[in-house]
Design a protein around this motif. Structure first.
Motif, PDB file in Angstrom:
ATOM      1  N   SER A 313      32.106  21.942  79.668  1.00  0.00           N
ATOM      2  CA  SER A 313      31.352  22.910  78.867  1.00  0.00           C
ATOM      3  C   SER A 313      31.128  24.173  79.681  1.00  0.00           C
ATOM      4  CB  SER A 313      30.018  22.329  78.403  1.00  0.00           C
ATOM      5  OG  SER A 313      29.216  21.959  79.503  1.00  0.00           O
ATOM      6  N   ILE A 314      31.079  25.305  78.986  1.00  0.00           N
ATOM      7  CA  ILE A 314      30.932  26.617  79.627  1.00  0.00           C
ATOM      8  C   ILE A 314      29.966  27.470  78.805  1.00  0.00           C
ATOM      9  CG2 ILE A 314      32.118  28.719  80.391  1.00  0.00           C
ATOM     10  CD1 ILE A 314      34.743  27.031  80.377  1.00  0.00           C
ATOM     11  N   LEU A 344      23.037  24.607  91.988  1.00  0.00           N
ATOM     12  CA  LEU A 344      23.848  25.817  91.931  1.00  0.00           C
ATOM     13  C   LEU A 344      24.642  26.107  93.195  1.00  0.00           C
ATOM     14  CD1 LEU A 344      21.061  28.035  90.313  1.00  0.00           C
ATOM     15  CD2 LEU A 344      22.934  26.923  89.101  1.00  0.00           C
ATOM     16  N   GLN A 345      24.151  25.661  94.338  1.00  0.00           N
ATOM     17  CA  GLN A 345      24.700  26.063  95.634  1.00  0.00           C
ATOM     18  C   GLN A 345      24.777  27.593  95.723  1.00  0.00           C
ATOM     19  OE1 GLN A 345      27.410  22.732  95.191  1.00  0.00           O
ATOM     20  NE2 GLN A 345      25.256  22.228  94.923  1.00  0.00           N
ATOM     21  N   THR A 370      29.638  26.438  89.900  1.00  0.00           N
ATOM     22  CA  THR A 370      28.711  26.122  88.811  1.00  0.00           C
ATOM     23  C   THR A 370      28.196  27.385  88.141  1.00  0.00           C
ATOM     24  OG1 THR A 370      28.036  24.097  89.920  1.00  0.00           O
ATOM     25  CG2 THR A 370      26.549  24.956  88.240  1.00  0.00           C
ATOM     26  N   ALA A 371      27.915  28.406  88.945  1.00  0.00           N
ATOM     27  CA  ALA A 371      27.439  29.686  88.403  1.00  0.00           C
ATOM     28  C   ALA A 371      28.167  30.824  89.095  1.00  0.00           C
ATOM     29  CB  ALA A 371      25.936  29.824  88.604  1.00  0.00           C
ATOM     30  N   ASP A 391      20.875  23.549  81.252  1.00  0.00           N
ATOM     31  CA  ASP A 391      19.856  23.358  82.294  1.00  0.00           C
ATOM     32  C   ASP A 391      20.194  24.189  83.524  1.00  0.00           C
ATOM     33  OD1 ASP A 391      17.678  22.341  83.726  1.00  0.00           O
ATOM     34  OD2 ASP A 391      18.763  20.546  84.349  1.00  0.00           O
ATOM     35  N   TYR A 392      21.468  24.206  83.924  1.00  0.00           N
ATOM     36  CA  TYR A 392      21.885  25.016  85.068  1.00  0.00           C
ATOM     37  C   TYR A 392      21.606  26.501  84.807  1.00  0.00           C
ATOM     38  CZ  TYR A 392      24.554  20.958  86.808  1.00  0.00           C
ATOM     39  OH  TYR A 392      24.943  19.725  87.274  1.00  0.00           O
ATOM     40  N   LEU A 393      21.845  26.938  83.560  1.00  0.00           N
ATOM     41  CA  LEU A 393      21.554  28.335  83.205  1.00  0.00           C
ATOM     42  C   LEU A 393      20.073  28.623  83.374  1.00  0.00           C
ATOM     43  CD1 LEU A 393      22.119  31.133  81.956  1.00  0.00           C
ATOM     44  CD2 LEU A 393      21.991  30.040  79.694  1.00  0.00           C
TER      45      LEU A 393
END
Length: 429
Positions: A313-314, A344-345, A370-371, A391-393
């Motif tokens: 997913s993106i 995120l690193q 990831t980002a 969630d990462y966003l």
């Protein structure tokens, strides 16, 4: 709200949009007003002194063409300038006036935000006018605003007051309003951490020149239950992103891998707030669902899926604090709290244009972290499940916000290398 707004009563259109504006913190209980002029020349407008956070269709006032007022309340005190705009510009069918904080900031220092700060805003907002201060609710205010609209502007900064925007429909006006406030917020946040950089007109034309419809159409479309389920999931995440200020009407692409390298993706030129299941575009064997135009970024989503089998997913979007780093040369260090670094690193930044199809060796595909931030355009977040990616966003935007707000307190002290190594061993090994 359905995209066919002609089938929705003006009362319902107005209450839906004022609710969005209020919930997103772009107006107050008492501030702001919206109107629509219908085909009969009657003007539907928000009432005076009624809570903007709880308006119902029954609260909306109709001012008939002959001046008769129908409704339970008085029309907005700013009704005179709405009427003056419609008289000056017959092509305008809706007006939004509000006091969103970032645009008020520009109005009180008597500046106009430069919409070349992000890729799509110049074409959505057009040139921005400037109206000198006059007493709120006065005929004089209506006159100075109408004069600006006569010059061809669709968006105006009101000196020491706020902003007023017109549109060919209420959806069009809201899209312009949201994009202009986003530009203002991004410039303000960016100015706290560095010096904002702006796109040239030719760079913006490059963005507009992308033609997603050049992807060939498929002959037959299969929509089994698992595919329909993914369409619904995309719509829900897009709506949630809009509600939380992580996406705006005019920009945002979400996709999900369906099977193998086939995927589903959001369309271009569809208001993100109003996205429906039928709008989602299926991409199968490099072909698009017939009769639909997928996102301009379809090619890069396709390449990411091909080259990264672990990504399913993106999300590609504009959120204000992340874009503060996207418009400056400042590096977003996410070694703020353990969760941010674990998820995120490091977040690299790539040059504007790396996301265009003409750049087939794009480092976005090669360095698919990831980002990733694209200068003056967007942030790309990738992950497995779509909710995880969302969630990462959120984590990325919260991290960016913490860094921006922290600049007023002093220099950031990040988690050190030894602490990062401990996190790596415990959570990533």
């Amino acid at each position: 709200m359905s995209k066919n707004i002609k089938l929705i009563h003006p009362r319902n259109q107005i209450t839906e949009i004022i609710s969005r504006i209020y919930k997103r913190g772009m107006t107050t209980t008492s501030g702001g007003n919206i109107s629509i002029i219908d085909d009969s020349g009657d003007i539907w407008v928000t009432p005076s002194a009624v809570d903007k956070g709880s308006l119902t269709p029954a609260d909306i006032i109709c001012v008939k063409k002959d001046g008769t007022i129908i409704g339970e309340h008085k029309p907005s005190s700013e009704f005179p300038f709405h009427k003056a705009i419609y008289e000056a510009r017959p092509d305008i069918k809706s007006v939004i006036h509000a006091h969103p904080p970032a645009l008020v900031s520009f109005s009180i220092v008597r500046q106009i935000p430069n919409t070349n700060v992000i890729s799509q805003a110049k074409h959505i907002c057009g040139p921005i006018g400037y109206a000198k201060y006059e007493l709120p609710g006065s005929d004089e205010l209506g006159e100075v605003i109408a004069e600006e609209f006569k010059e061809g502007y669709m968006a105006i900064i009101m000196e020491n007051h706020g902003t007023v925007l017109g549109g060919t429909s209420l959806t069009d006006a809201f899209e312009r309003f949201e994009a202009l406030e986003f530009c203002a917020r991004t410039i303000l946040y960016g100015s706290q951490i560095g010096k904002p950089n702006y796109l040239t007109d030719s760079q913006i034309e490059q963005f507009e020149a992308q033609v997603p419809a050049s992807i060939p159409e498929m002959d037959v479309v299969e929509t089994p239950s698992d595919e329909v389920e993914k369409r619904l999931e995309i719509c829900n995440i897009v709506n949630r992103s809009c509600e939380q200020g992580l996406m705006i009407s005019s920009y945002g692409t979400v996709s999900m891998r369906w099977k193998d390298n086939d995927f589903l993706i959001t369309p271009t030129n569809v208001n993100r707030w109003d996205l429906e299941i039928d709008d989602i575009v299926q991409i199968k064997d490099g072909k698009r669902e017939a009769g639909k135009t997928p996102s301009r970024a379809t090619w890069i989503h396709q390449e990411i899926y091909k080259n990264n089998p672990n990504i399913n997913s993106i999300i590609m979007t504009q959120s204000p604090y992340l874009m503060a780093f996207g418009i400056t040369d400042s590096y977003l260090n996410v070694r703020t709290i353990p969760e941010s670094w674990i998820f995120l690193q490091d977040i690299p930044t790539v040059k504007y244009g790396e996301h265009f199809k003409t750049n087939t060796n794009s480092s976005i595909v090669e360095n698919c972290t990831t980002a990733l931030i694209i200068e003056n355009d967007s942030v790309i977040i990738t992950g497995d499940k779509l909710l995880q990616t969302f969630d990462y966003l959120e984590v990325a935007e919260f991290s960016a916000k913490s860094v921006v707000l922290g600049t007023s307190l002093g220099e950031m002290v990040p988690i050190n290398d030894d602490q990062v190594e401990d996190l790596r061993k415990k959570f990533l090994s």
